[in-house]
Design a protein around this motif. Structure first.
Motif, PDB file in Angstrom:
ATOM      1  N   CYS A  28     -10.336 -51.049 -39.632  1.00 49.69           N
ATOM      2  CA  CYS A  28     -10.906 -49.707 -39.571  1.00 49.69           C
ATOM      3  C   CYS A  28     -11.239 -49.170 -40.972  1.00 49.69           C
ATOM      4  O   CYS A  28     -10.485 -49.380 -41.913  1.00 49.69           O
TER       5      CYS A  28
ATOM      6  N   CYS B 215     -12.506 -45.740 -41.143  1.00 46.39           N
ATOM      7  CA  CYS B 215     -12.899 -44.368 -40.803  1.00 46.39           C
ATOM      8  C   CYS B 215     -12.495 -43.417 -41.947  1.00 46.39           C
ATOM      9  O   CYS B 215     -11.780 -43.810 -42.868  1.00 46.39           O
TER      10      CYS B 215
ATOM     11  N   CYS C  18      -8.760 -43.225 -42.585  1.00 47.72           N
ATOM     12  CA  CYS C  18      -8.255 -44.408 -43.317  1.00 47.72           C
ATOM     13  C   CYS C  18      -8.636 -44.322 -44.798  1.00 47.72           C
ATOM     14  O   CYS C  18      -7.809 -44.566 -45.678  1.00 47.72           O
TER      15      CYS C  18
ATOM     16  N   LYS D  57      -6.936 -44.540 -30.797  1.00 47.67           N
ATOM     17  CA  LYS D  57      -8.163 -44.418 -31.600  1.00 47.67           C
ATOM     18  C   LYS D  57      -8.702 -45.802 -31.985  1.00 47.67           C
ATOM     19  O   LYS D  57      -7.997 -46.610 -32.592  1.00 47.67           O
TER      20      LYS D  57
ATOM     21  N   CYS E 290      -7.257 -47.948 -34.955  1.00 47.54           N
ATOM     22  CA  CYS E 290      -7.048 -47.314 -36.252  1.00 47.54           C
ATOM     23  C   CYS E 290      -5.579 -46.915 -36.326  1.00 47.54           C
ATOM     24  O   CYS E 290      -5.137 -46.026 -35.594  1.00 47.54           O
TER      25      CYS E 290
HETATM   26 ZN   LIG Z   1      -9.170 -45.511 -39.276  1.00 47.54          ZN
END
Ligand SMILES: [Zn+2]
Length: 549
Positions: free
Chosen positions: A161, A163, A166, A117, A127
Motif C-alpha cells: 500500500c 496510500c 501510509c 481497508k 493497508c
Molecule cells: Zn495504506
C-alpha cells in the motif's frame, strides 16, 4: 490342457486378487503415510471457502476424509478466513472433531486477504497502517486461536500500500524499511500477542512466499519474524516455467528457497507448500521432489478444492504413485549436510537485476549450498550482486581468491567490483547478459568449462546438458535430475577411485536409464525426461578405511 470350467475358476481367482490389490493400494498409502509421518508428513488445506463448500455436510466431510486417506494425507489445515470470508465456528469445530476422530492431525489456517481497508496496490492486499484493518486482523486471529492450537498464516501477510495514510506514517524510511517494521509490529501486537491471550498454548506458523528476492520490499522480514514466530513454512510452488499465466519459475527455486529458509529457521522449519496452478502432472510432482530434496519435514498440497478440478485429479494420481519413492528420498537426505558451491543470499539483500539468479544457476548442473551467510573458508563459491549486502564481502572475496579457491561471479557483480584489484587472481565470470534466464541457453561445452573449474575442489567432473541438476548429499549420495522433455546422457567422473556405485532410487517409478560405474566414471545413459536418480557411492579410500577400521 485346461478345461473351460477350470479356466473361469482361474479368471475369477485372478479378478479377486486384482480387486484385493486395488483395495489394499488405497489402504496402504494411508498406512504407509502413517508409518512415515515422523520422516515426512503429507498435508492439505481446506480454504475457508472449501470449508463452506465441502465440509458443511456429513457426506462432504466423509468424501474429504476418503480423499485424504487415498492421498496419504495425515495432517489437515482447516482455514477460518480468506478473501474477506469467515468460516462458521460450528462447521469448523465439527470438521475438526471428525478429522481428529479419524486419526488426522488438525491445524488451523488464516489467509490475510481482503481485510478492511484495501491497499492502493494489489486489490486483495490490505493497508496495515490503518487502525481499522489492524483491529480486524486481531479479531481474525483471536477467533482462530479459540478453535485451533496451531495456526498457519498463508503467504499474504505483506503490504504494497502507498496510500496517503501510509505515506504520512512512513516519514523518512524507505518503503522496504517501513513495511518490514510495520509487518513485524502487526505480527507481535495484532497476531502473536492477542492469539496467545485467547489460547496460551497456540503455535503460530509464518509461511513465507516463494518470491524470496522481494520479501523485504513488501514487509516480510526473515530474521525478526522467524525469531518471533513459533514455526516457519516455505512456499515451493514453482509451477510450470512455460505456463503463460503462472510461469517463469524454474524447478530449482523450490530447492533453493526451502534450503535457504531451512538454514535461517533451523529447528523451527516445517514444510513446503505447493499447488496445481498452471502445472502438468510432470511439473506438479517435480515440486514435491524439490521440496523433499531440500529436507522439508512436511509437504502441503494446496488445496483440496483446487485438486478436485482442472489438472488436479491427474496431478494427484501421479503424486500418489510417487509417494513411496518420496519417502525414500526423504530418508536419503534427512539432516545430511549438502556439499557444493556456497551460494549466499544475505537476508533483505537486493537482487538489482539479478532476480532469482540462484535458481537458474542450480539448473546448470552446479551443486549449490544455499545459505544466508558468506563463509570465506568455503571450498568454492558463487556470488551475485546480492553479496554486497554483506559489509565484509570484498575482504572475504579476496581471502577466497588468495586461497585459490574457485569463485564464480555474475557479470553484474564483476562490474560493481571493477574498481578493486585482485592482483591477477580473478574470479570466473558468469554472463547473465541482462537476465538470469539467459543462463538456460548456455551450451553443454560452455557449461563444461564452468563446471570443471568450480567442481575441482570436490574431486568430480560432471558432464550433462543444460537443465540437468546435480545434488551432493552427505558423504556418499548424489542425485541427478533431468528437467528436460528429452532423454539425456550424462556422466560423472571422480578423481579418487570409486569402489562401488549403485542407483538407490529412480523417480517417477516408470522412468528408465542405463547406469554403469567403471573406473570411477558413472554413466547415465538414455535417462528419460523429467527423471530423478539417486546414486549411493563409496570411494575406494573410504572402503579401505572402513575395512581397516
Ligand atoms: Zn495504506
Amino acid at each position: 490342457m485346461i478345461k473351460p470350467g477350470r479356466l473361469s475358476y482361474i479368471v475369477a481367482a485372478e479378478l479377486l486378487v486384482l480387486l484385493m490389490a486395488l483395495r489394499c493400494q488405497a489402504q496402504s498409502l494411508w498406512d504407509l503415510a502413517n508409518d512415515n509421518k515422523e520422516l515426512l508428513k503429507i498435508a492439505t488445506l481446506f480454504t475457508a471457502q472449501n470449508v463452506r463448500d465441502y465440509l458443511s455436510s456429513e457426506e462432504g466431510i466423509n468424501k474429504a476424509i476418503d480423499w485424504c486417506k487415498k492421498t496419504g494425507v495425515t495432517h489437515v489445515f482447516i482455514e477460518t478466513f480468506r478473501n474477506g470470508y469467515t468460516a462458521e465456528r460450528r462447521v469448523l469445530e465439527h470438521a475438526k472433531s471428525k478429522f481428529n476422530a479419524e486419526g488426522f492431525e488438525v491445524s488451523g489456517c488464516v489467509t490475510t486477504t481482503r481485510i478492511a481497508k484495501i491497499s492502493t496496490g494489489w486489490n486483495v492486499i490490505s493497508c496495515y497502517t490503518n487502525k481499522y484493518t489492524q483491529n480486524q486482523l486481531q479479531k481474525i486471529f483471536e477467533y482462530t486461536a479459540s478453535i485451533f492450537d496451531e495456526i498457519m498464516i498463508d503467504d499474504f501477510l505483506f503490504t504494497d500500500c502507498q496510500c496517503d495514510e501510509c505515506k504520512k506514517v512512513r516519514g523518512d524510511k524507505t518503503w522496504a524499511e517501513y513495511r518490514c517494521d510495520l509487518m513485524t509490529e502487526m505480527s507481535r501486537e495484532r497476531i502473536l500477542g492477542p492469539a496467545k491471550v485467547v489460547n496460551p498454548g497456540v503455535k503460530i506458523i509464518i509461511k513465507y512466499p516463494q518470491w524470496y528476492d522481494n520479501f523485504h520490499n513488501r514487509g516480510y522480514e526473515v530474521l525478526r519474524q522467524t525469531a518471533d514466530y513459533d514455526r516457519i513454512w516455505v512456499g515451493t510452488e514453482t509451477r510450470d516455467y512455460n505456463d503463460k499465466r503462472w510461469g517463469g519459475k524454474v524447478q530449482y527455486e523450490a530447492y533453493y528457497i526451502m534450503r535457504w529458509l531451512g538454514e535461517i529457521g533451523g529447528p523451527k522449519t516445517g514444510g513446503g507448500w505447493f499447488d496445481p496452478l498452471g502445472t502438468t502432472e510432470d511439473t506438479y510432482v517435480e515440486q514435491a521432489r524439490q521440496t523433499v530434496l531440500a529436507d522439508a519435514k512436511e509437504m502441503l498440497l494446496f488445496c483440496y478444492g483446487a485438486l478436485l478440478r482442472d489438472t488436479g485429479p491427474a496431478n494427484v494420481e501421479k503424486l500418489r504413485a510417487e509417494i513411496p519413492g518420496l519417502f525414500k528420498l526423504a530418508r536419503l537426505v534427512r539432516s545430511k549436510p549438502v556439499q557444493g558451491i556456497l551460494s549466499p543470499k544475505p537476508p533483505n539483500s537486493d537482487a538489482d537485476g539479478e532476480q532469482y539468479v540462484f535458481d537458474f544457476v542450480g539448473m546448470l548442473g552446479l551443486p549449490l549450498v544455499p545459505t544466508a551467510k558468506i563463509d570465506a573458508g568455503t571450498k568454492a563459491a558463487f556470488f551475485s550482486v546480492h553479496a554486497v549486502a554483506d559489509p565484509k564481502f570484498t575482504d572475504k572475496l579476496k581471502k577466497m581468491l588468495d586461497a585459490q579457491n574457485p569463485v564464480l561471479v555474475t557479470d553484474g557483480l564483476a562490474k560493481r567490483l571493477s574498481h578493486i584489484s585482485f592482483e591477477g587472481k580473478n574470479p570466473t565470470i558468469l554472463r547473465l547478459n541482462g537476465s538470469p534466464r539467459n543462463l538456460l541457453k548456455l551450451s553443454r561445452e560452455e557449461l563444461e568449462l564452468i563446471r570443471d573449474r568450480m567442481l575441482e575442489p570436490f574431486g568430480i567432473k560432471f558432464d550433462a546438458p543444460n537443465k540437468v541438476a546435480l545434488y551432493l548429499i552427505g558423504k556418499n549420495c548424489l542425485i541427478v535430475e533431468n528437467f528436460n522433455d528429452e532423454p539425456i546422457n550424462a556422466s560423472l567422473e571422480f578423481s579418487n577411485p570409486v569402489a562401488k556405485a549403485e542407483t538407490v532410487l529412480v523417480l517417477p517409478p516408470e522412468a528408465h536409464l542405463d547406469f554403469s560405474c567403471k573406473n570411477g566414471r558413472l554413466e547415465f545413459t538414455e535417462m528419460t525426461p523429467r527423471t530423478l536418480v539417486a546414486v549411493a557411492y563409496y570411494l575406494a579410500e573410504l572402503v579401505d578405511y572402513e575395512i581397516r577400521g
